[in-house]
Design an enzyme around this catalytic site. Sequence first.
Site, mmCIF file in Angstrom:
data_model
loop_
_atom_site.group_PDB
_atom_site.id
_atom_site.type_symbol
_atom_site.label_atom_id
_atom_site.label_comp_id
_atom_site.label_asym_id
_atom_site.label_seq_id
_atom_site.Cartn_x
_atom_site.Cartn_y
_atom_site.Cartn_z
ATOM 1 N N HIS A 228 1.128 -3.191 6.656
ATOM 2 C CA HIS A 228 -0.430 -3.698 6.307
ATOM 3 C C HIS A 228 -0.887 -4.290 7.713
ATOM 4 O O HIS A 228 -0.541 -5.532 7.837
ATOM 5 C CB HIS A 228 -0.475 -4.649 5.188
ATOM 6 C CG HIS A 228 -0.489 -3.855 3.929
ATOM 7 N ND1 HIS A 228 -1.387 -3.171 3.229
ATOM 8 C CD2 HIS A 228 0.974 -3.615 3.269
ATOM 9 C CE1 HIS A 228 -0.812 -2.935 2.256
ATOM 10 N NE2 HIS A 228 0.522 -2.620 2.141
ATOM 11 N N CYS B 264 -0.089 2.257 4.208
ATOM 12 C CA CYS B 264 0.912 2.173 2.928
ATOM 13 C C CYS B 264 0.605 3.210 2.151
ATOM 14 O O CYS B 264 1.031 4.298 2.429
ATOM 15 C CB CYS B 264 0.554 0.719 2.341
ATOM 16 S SG CYS B 264 1.987 0.209 1.384
ATOM 17 N N TYR B 265 0.108 3.051 0.948
ATOM 18 C CA TYR B 265 0.062 4.309 0.184
ATOM 19 C C TYR B 265 -0.998 5.420 0.804
ATOM 20 O O TYR B 265 -0.712 6.486 0.552
ATOM 21 C CB TYR B 265 -0.974 3.652 -1.126
ATOM 22 C CG TYR B 265 -1.349 4.816 -2.058
ATOM 23 C CD1 TYR B 265 -0.227 5.193 -2.994
ATOM 24 C CD2 TYR B 265 -2.489 5.191 -2.168
ATOM 25 C CE1 TYR B 265 -0.590 6.341 -3.882
ATOM 26 C CE2 TYR B 265 -2.853 6.403 -3.273
ATOM 27 C CZ TYR B 265 -1.913 6.782 -3.852
ATOM 28 O OH TYR B 265 -2.079 7.847 -4.917
ATOM 29 N N LYS C 244 -14.693 -17.477 3.225
ATOM 30 C CA LYS C 244 -15.342 -18.638 3.212
ATOM 31 C C LYS C 244 -15.889 -18.945 5.042
ATOM 32 O O LYS C 244 -17.061 -19.159 5.148
ATOM 33 C CB LYS C 244 -14.150 -19.950 3.149
ATOM 34 C CG LYS C 244 -14.788 -21.239 3.064
ATOM 35 C CD LYS C 244 -15.331 -21.346 1.744
ATOM 36 C CE LYS C 244 -15.555 -22.770 1.343
ATOM 37 N NZ LYS C 244 -16.050 -22.975 -0.141
ATOM 38 N N GLU D 157 -3.704 -5.153 8.041
ATOM 39 C CA GLU D 157 -4.943 -6.292 7.649
ATOM 40 C C GLU D 157 -4.626 -7.581 7.255
ATOM 41 O O GLU D 157 -5.351 -8.470 7.446
ATOM 42 C CB GLU D 157 -5.797 -5.538 6.343
ATOM 43 C CG GLU D 157 -5.013 -5.456 5.342
ATOM 44 C CD GLU D 157 -4.321 -4.027 5.138
ATOM 45 O OE1 GLU D 157 -3.755 -3.739 6.122
ATOM 46 O OE2 GLU D 157 -3.946 -3.937 3.839
ATOM 47 N N ASP E 142 -20.757 -22.792 -1.111
ATOM 48 C CA ASP E 142 -20.907 -21.358 -1.808
ATOM 49 C C ASP E 142 -22.391 -21.311 -2.470
ATOM 50 O O ASP E 142 -23.109 -20.375 -2.154
ATOM 51 C CB ASP E 142 -19.667 -20.981 -2.526
ATOM 52 C CG ASP E 142 -18.519 -21.016 -2.060
ATOM 53 O OD1 ASP E 142 -18.358 -21.440 -0.589
ATOM 54 O OD2 ASP E 142 -17.310 -21.180 -2.434
ATOM 55 N N GLY F 217 -2.470 0.836 -1.996
ATOM 56 C CA GLY F 217 -2.334 0.649 -3.570
ATOM 57 C C GLY F 217 -1.168 0.638 -4.374
ATOM 58 O O GLY F 217 -0.057 0.710 -3.695
#
Length: 512
Positions: free
Chosen positions: A168, A81-82, A368, A170, A226, A54
């Site tokens: 991170h 992280c945070y 996507k 991710e 989409d 964050g």
Amino acid sequence: MSQTIAVIDFGSQYTQVIARRIRECQVYSKIYHYSTTAEQLKADGVVGIILSGGPSSVFAKKAPIPDRGIFELGVPVLGICYGIQLMGHLLGGKVSRSDHREYGHGTLTIRRPGRLFAGLPKKLRVWNSHGDRLIKLPPGFTAIGTTDNSEFAAIEDLKRNFYGIQFHPEVFHTEGGVDVVRNFLVGVCNAAQDWTTADFIRRAVADIRATVGKSRVLLGLSGGVDSSVAAALIHKAVGRQLTCVFVDNGLLRQGEREQVVSLYARNFKIDVRVVDASAIFLRRLKGVTEPEQKRKIIGRTFVEVFEKSLKTIGGAEFLAQGTLYPDVIESVAIGNNPAALIKSHHNVGGLPARMKLKLLEPLRELFKDEVRAVGTACGLPREVVWRQPFPGPGLGVRVVGEITRERLEILRKADAILQEEMMETGWYWKVWQSFAVFLPVKSVGVVGDERNYAYVIGLRIVESIDAMTADWTRLPYELLQTISSRITNEVRGVSRVVLDISSKPPATIEWE
Ligand code: XMP
């Protein structure tokens, strides 16, 4: 019912990316606001908790602080992280305030692989983005990974199954990031890996039904991936309560309107209303040559036409859009308040507010490739799901200079030949985009014994991962020759075909 991993959101722009990595591991996750109570998480039966990153510092006045009870639930916790700073701050360690941000790559040295780093190499290139850092371990924790900047870049409390990492896992740029996430989910939390695309569809369909009730839904169908997937999903949920509006702006490719109508109306029994607005668009574009001006006219006219058509259909409460997560990702935090973080970038700017329609965006948490998987599972054909991107302003930005009916007709024919040959040889599926461009240049050619003073067609065929950068595709000469000779032979008004061999940057993919 799948086992749930709770992702507690502290306003990171990567929270959805964490959720996406969890889905990649076939585990079900749910994003919770940071103020969610421990009781709620318990009632939802969560089997593990991830504290997101964050933008805040734990020292900030309005720092988002979770319910401390989440550390008493007896379920594993991973702070990112945070999240690691929060663990340090709340569990008795010490965090140091820093004005200096560590941003970008660093090397993590794994001191003890344990369950979190099982199977990973001793050194990992990891991606960081933080200011504050942990300088004293909370009781019960040991350091399991270090970086040049931090002795406590990765920590664990084996007894309570608490883990913290400063980097991170991710983000795409972290080596082995998804393995770290999987190790936590499966190795530490014992979460079942049974979450599939079919589960996503089931849940999305149930959510849409609950949200929409008996109301009507309108959707602007472009024929692109989409909006098509959104239409298929909503139709699955509420059937004839969905009406799709397809605007023919006169800048479509050959046969495009007919293809869209027959695909949705015939195969899916979706109610598709075609609004033929080509005359208005072409009238407003008459004599306009400047690209930005063309785009503005096309955009403005689209909103106007769409709005008017919605009014004539009437009686709807929801406007559906195929917004994806990357459309939302650039959002900014407002006053560091995580709740206000995600600001929707509407595809059809301004419409819902003016028309008092509620937005329905069933794909807004997906990326996507996940949308493509959903589309395939909903029965959409490959031609739709793996379709090349087509710009909103359509052929309007592919007729260089002034747009006229004659020029559009020439471009449509040339483009159809290019597409046919690309499909025939399978190259269509291998490249990012392949299209023809009309150049308002006349050049001299010879047909039979006659002089042929006619236009030039450019071929633009590129490879790309995300359209941010692109390179021109080295198509086989024989294929280029077939395309070129078919265009000059079959399309009246063309005397020459040229190949665009510019990369992006410095060029762009489209010509205007
Ligand atoms: P450029 O030309 O900027 O294009 O390199 C990058 C990608 O974006 C598509 N594109 C658009 N898509 N509305 C869209 O929906 C637009 O105005 C627009 N302009 C470009 C382009 O086809 C390429 O894939």
